[in-house]
Design a protein around this motif. Structure first.
Motif, PDB file in Angstrom:
ATOM      1  N   ASN A  22       0.861  -1.186   0.000  1.00  0.00           N
ATOM      2  CA  ASN A  22       0.000   0.000   0.000  1.00  0.00           C
ATOM      3  C   ASN A  22       0.895   1.232   0.000  1.00  0.00           C
ATOM      4  OD1 ASN A  22      -2.524  -1.348   0.208  1.00  0.00           O
ATOM      5  ND2 ASN A  22      -2.080  -1.730   2.353  1.00  0.00           N
ATOM      6  N   ILE A  23       0.644   2.136  -0.936  1.00  0.00           N
ATOM      7  CA  ILE A  23       1.380   3.395  -1.013  1.00  0.00           C
ATOM      8  C   ILE A  23       0.354   4.510  -1.041  1.00  0.00           C
ATOM      9  CG2 ILE A  23       2.922   4.829  -2.390  1.00  0.00           C
ATOM     10  CD1 ILE A  23       4.099   2.237  -3.519  1.00  0.00           C
ATOM     11  N   GLU A  24       0.537   5.473  -0.141  1.00  0.00           N
ATOM     12  CA  GLU A  24      -0.406   6.585  -0.097  1.00  0.00           C
ATOM     13  C   GLU A  24       0.383   7.877   0.073  1.00  0.00           C
ATOM     14  OE1 GLU A  24      -4.368   7.945   2.403  1.00  0.00           O
ATOM     15  OE2 GLU A  24      -3.695   5.863   2.471  1.00  0.00           O
ATOM     16  N   THR A  25       0.138   8.806  -0.856  1.00  0.00           N
ATOM     17  CA  THR A  25       0.731  10.136  -0.763  1.00  0.00           C
ATOM     18  C   THR A  25      -0.402  11.143  -0.879  1.00  0.00           C
ATOM     19  OG1 THR A  25       1.079  10.383  -3.144  1.00  0.00           O
ATOM     20  CG2 THR A  25       2.850   9.307  -1.899  1.00  0.00           C
ATOM     21  N   ASP A  26      -0.049  12.427  -0.881  1.00  0.00           N
ATOM     22  CA  ASP A  26      -1.067  13.466  -1.049  1.00  0.00           C
ATOM     23  C   ASP A  26      -1.711  13.390  -2.433  1.00  0.00           C
ATOM     24  OD1 ASP A  26       0.887  15.948   0.762  1.00  0.00           O
ATOM     25  OD2 ASP A  26      -0.440  14.355   1.481  1.00  0.00           O
ATOM     26  N   ILE A  28      -1.587  10.457  -4.646  1.00  0.00           N
ATOM     27  CA  ILE A  28      -1.972   9.140  -5.168  1.00  0.00           C
ATOM     28  C   ILE A  28      -2.148   8.140  -4.034  1.00  0.00           C
ATOM     29  CG2 ILE A  28       0.416   8.386  -5.510  1.00  0.00           C
ATOM     30  CD1 ILE A  28      -0.492   6.934  -8.022  1.00  0.00           C
ATOM     31  N   LYS A  29      -3.055   7.220  -4.250  1.00  0.00           N
ATOM     32  CA  LYS A  29      -3.260   6.114  -3.327  1.00  0.00           C
ATOM     33  C   LYS A  29      -3.181   4.841  -4.173  1.00  0.00           C
ATOM     34  CE  LYS A  29      -6.408   4.338   0.169  1.00  0.00           C
ATOM     35  NZ  LYS A  29      -7.658   4.550   0.891  1.00  0.00           N
ATOM     36  N   LEU A  30      -2.242   3.963  -3.854  1.00  0.00           N
ATOM     37  CA  LEU A  30      -1.979   2.791  -4.663  1.00  0.00           C
ATOM     38  C   LEU A  30      -1.947   1.553  -3.769  1.00  0.00           C
ATOM     39  CD1 LEU A  30      -1.135   1.763  -7.512  1.00  0.00           C
ATOM     40  CD2 LEU A  30       1.223   2.174  -6.818  1.00  0.00           C
ATOM     41  N   LYS A  31      -2.704   0.544  -4.158  1.00  0.00           N
ATOM     42  CA  LYS A  31      -2.731  -0.718  -3.424  1.00  0.00           C
ATOM     43  C   LYS A  31      -2.497  -1.828  -4.434  1.00  0.00           C
ATOM     44  CE  LYS A  31      -5.603  -3.451  -0.329  1.00  0.00           C
ATOM     45  NZ  LYS A  31      -6.855  -3.482   0.435  1.00  0.00           N
ATOM     46  N   ILE A  32      -1.469  -2.636  -4.212  1.00  0.00           N
ATOM     47  CA  ILE A  32      -1.127  -3.719  -5.133  1.00  0.00           C
ATOM     48  C   ILE A  32      -1.113  -5.024  -4.345  1.00  0.00           C
ATOM     49  CG2 ILE A  32       0.605  -4.650  -6.701  1.00  0.00           C
ATOM     50  CD1 ILE A  32       1.575  -1.774  -7.123  1.00  0.00           C
ATOM     51  N   LYS A  33      -1.886  -5.997  -4.831  1.00  0.00           N
ATOM     52  CA  LYS A  33      -1.916  -7.327  -4.231  1.00  0.00           C
ATOM     53  C   LYS A  33      -1.383  -8.323  -5.250  1.00  0.00           C
ATOM     54  CE  LYS A  33      -5.819  -6.942  -1.097  1.00  0.00           C
ATOM     55  NZ  LYS A  33      -7.084  -7.530  -0.693  1.00  0.00           N
ATOM     56  N   ARG A  34      -0.743  -9.382  -4.748  1.00  0.00           N
ATOM     57  CA  ARG A  34      -0.233 -10.416  -5.640  1.00  0.00           C
ATOM     58  C   ARG A  34      -1.367 -11.333  -6.047  1.00  0.00           C
ATOM     59  NH1 ARG A  34       4.673 -13.697  -4.279  1.00  0.00           N
ATOM     60  NH2 ARG A  34       3.800 -14.538  -6.150  1.00  0.00           N
ATOM     61  N   SER A  35      -1.807 -11.143  -7.241  1.00  0.00           N
ATOM     62  CA  SER A  35      -2.817 -11.983  -7.852  1.00  0.00           C
ATOM     63  C   SER A  35      -2.573 -11.889  -9.339  1.00  0.00           C
ATOM     64  CB  SER A  35      -4.217 -11.480  -7.503  1.00  0.00           C
ATOM     65  OG  SER A  35      -5.171 -12.049  -8.348  1.00  0.00           O
ATOM     66  N   ALA A  36      -2.375 -13.004 -10.018  1.00  0.00           N
ATOM     67  CA  ALA A  36      -2.033 -12.974 -11.440  1.00  0.00           C
ATOM     68  C   ALA A  36      -3.081 -12.208 -12.240  1.00  0.00           C
ATOM     69  CB  ALA A  36      -1.883 -14.388 -11.973  1.00  0.00           C
ATOM     70  N   ALA A  37      -4.354 -12.481 -11.978  1.00  0.00           N
ATOM     71  CA  ALA A  37      -5.415 -11.809 -12.736  1.00  0.00           C
ATOM     72  C   ALA A  37      -5.418 -10.311 -12.450  1.00  0.00           C
ATOM     73  CB  ALA A  37      -6.769 -12.410 -12.391  1.00  0.00           C
ATOM     74  N   LEU A  38      -5.250  -9.938 -11.179  1.00  0.00           N
ATOM     75  CA  LEU A  38      -5.245  -8.533 -10.805  1.00  0.00           C
ATOM     76  C   LEU A  38      -4.058  -7.816 -11.425  1.00  0.00           C
ATOM     77  CD1 LEU A  38      -6.462  -6.244  -9.140  1.00  0.00           C
ATOM     78  CD2 LEU A  38      -5.108  -7.026  -7.209  1.00  0.00           C
ATOM     79  N   ASN A  39      -2.860  -8.403 -11.355  1.00  0.00           N
ATOM     80  CA  ASN A  39      -1.678  -7.758 -11.903  1.00  0.00           C
ATOM     81  C   ASN A  39      -1.788  -7.589 -13.409  1.00  0.00           C
ATOM     82  OD1 ASN A  39      -0.527  -7.467  -9.440  1.00  0.00           O
ATOM     83  ND2 ASN A  39       0.811  -9.234  -9.605  1.00  0.00           N
ATOM     84  N   GLU A  40      -2.382  -8.553 -14.123  1.00  0.00           N
ATOM     85  CA  GLU A  40      -2.565  -8.416 -15.558  1.00  0.00           C
ATOM     86  C   GLU A  40      -3.493  -7.246 -15.864  1.00  0.00           C
ATOM     87  OE1 GLU A  40      -1.996 -13.145 -16.496  1.00  0.00           O
ATOM     88  OE2 GLU A  40      -3.868 -12.189 -17.020  1.00  0.00           O
ATOM     89  N   LYS A  41      -4.542  -7.066 -15.072  1.00  0.00           N
ATOM     90  CA  LYS A  41      -5.478  -5.951 -15.285  1.00  0.00           C
ATOM     91  C   LYS A  41      -4.769  -4.623 -15.058  1.00  0.00           C
ATOM     92  CE  LYS A  41      -9.387  -8.277 -15.800  1.00  0.00           C
ATOM     93  NZ  LYS A  41     -10.190  -8.283 -16.951  1.00  0.00           N
ATOM     94  N   VAL A  42      -3.968  -4.544 -13.991  1.00  0.00           N
ATOM     95  CA  VAL A  42      -3.253  -3.302 -13.686  1.00  0.00           C
ATOM     96  C   VAL A  42      -2.259  -3.001 -14.798  1.00  0.00           C
ATOM     97  CG1 VAL A  42      -1.636  -2.211 -12.090  1.00  0.00           C
ATOM     98  CG2 VAL A  42      -3.588  -3.457 -11.202  1.00  0.00           C
ATOM     99  N   LEU A  43      -1.528  -4.030 -15.269  1.00  0.00           N
ATOM    100  CA  LEU A  43      -0.566  -3.805 -16.342  1.00  0.00           C
ATOM    101  C   LEU A  43      -1.268  -3.355 -17.616  1.00  0.00           C
ATOM    102  CD1 LEU A  43       1.929  -6.744 -15.807  1.00  0.00           C
ATOM    103  CD2 LEU A  43       2.324  -4.313 -15.398  1.00  0.00           C
ATOM    104  N   ASP A  44      -2.434  -3.916 -17.910  1.00  0.00           N
ATOM    105  CA  ASP A  44      -3.202  -3.475 -19.076  1.00  0.00           C
ATOM    106  C   ASP A  44      -3.604  -2.017 -18.926  1.00  0.00           C
ATOM    107  OD1 ASP A  44      -4.959  -6.611 -19.699  1.00  0.00           O
ATOM    108  OD2 ASP A  44      -2.984  -5.901 -20.345  1.00  0.00           O
ATOM    109  N   MET A  45      -4.023  -1.624 -17.714  1.00  0.00           N
ATOM    110  CA  MET A  45      -4.394  -0.223 -17.487  1.00  0.00           C
ATOM    111  C   MET A  45      -3.184   0.682 -17.672  1.00  0.00           C
ATOM    112  SD  MET A  45      -7.143  -0.184 -14.342  1.00  0.00           S
ATOM    113  CE  MET A  45      -5.948  -0.711 -13.152  1.00  0.00           C
TER     114      MET A  45
END
Length: 172
Positions: A22-26, A28-45
């Motif tokens: 979890n990364i949170e700044t003024d 951006i707020k970013l949450k990354i979980k290890r899941s193959a399907a989730l990571n593929e979606k994020v990379l596509d975005m």
């Protein structure tokens, strides 16, 4: 945070073994979980984001990430249908060891090693039966039951899906 930086972070997480960041700044707020399907979606975005996107535009990108995570349980219902025929007939009294993840199935730790188990071998609960490689991480899959291996359902170095049957075990 630029799309390239986010992509580098995802690559780092996949290599490090961390499950969640979890990364949170003024800006951006970013949450990354290890899941193959989730990571593929994020990379596509990330591929669809302009490389010079301002930080304010980068913040909405992680927001859709929880939606694919909510969809992750749906595939688990589908693979259980193919396992039903495996449990019918003569194989009805056998227990199936299934893949807990998407990846590549390996019967041994490396090509020179003997397979972890063979048909006819006795297995104990907690004994390693195979490896499933996912995102360059090799995950040992352990038997949850004690019994005799009756059938190996997947060829070595084959891709496997979540909840796909790997072995049939006679628990008696």
């Amino acid at each position: 945070m630029k799309a390239k930086e986010i992509q580098d972070l995802i690559d780092f997480i996949s290599e490090s073994g961390l499950e969640e960041v979890n990364i949170e700044t003024d800006q951006i707020k970013l949450k990354i979980k290890r899941s193959a399907a989730l990571n593929e979606k994020v990379l596509d975005m990330l591929k669809n984001m302009p490389s010079s996107a301002p930080s304010a535009q980068a913040a909405p990108a992680p927001a859709p990430a929880p939606a694919p995570a909510a969809q992750t349980p749906q595939p688990s219902a589908q693979p259980s249908q193919p396992s039903a025929p495996a449990d019918s007939g003569d194989e009805g009294n056998y227990v199936t060891i299934k893949s807990p993840m998407i990846g590549t199935f390996y019967r041994s730790a490396n090509p020179e090693s003997d397979p972890f188990i063979q048909v006819g071998d006795e297995v104990k609960a907690g004994q390693t039966v195979c490896i499933v490689e996912a995102m360059k991480l090799f995950n040992e899959i352990e038997s949850e039951i004690k019994g005799t291996i009756v059938k190996i359902l997947v060829d070595d170095a084959s891709p496997v899906e979540y909840d796909q049957p790997l072995f049939l075990v006679d628990p008696s």
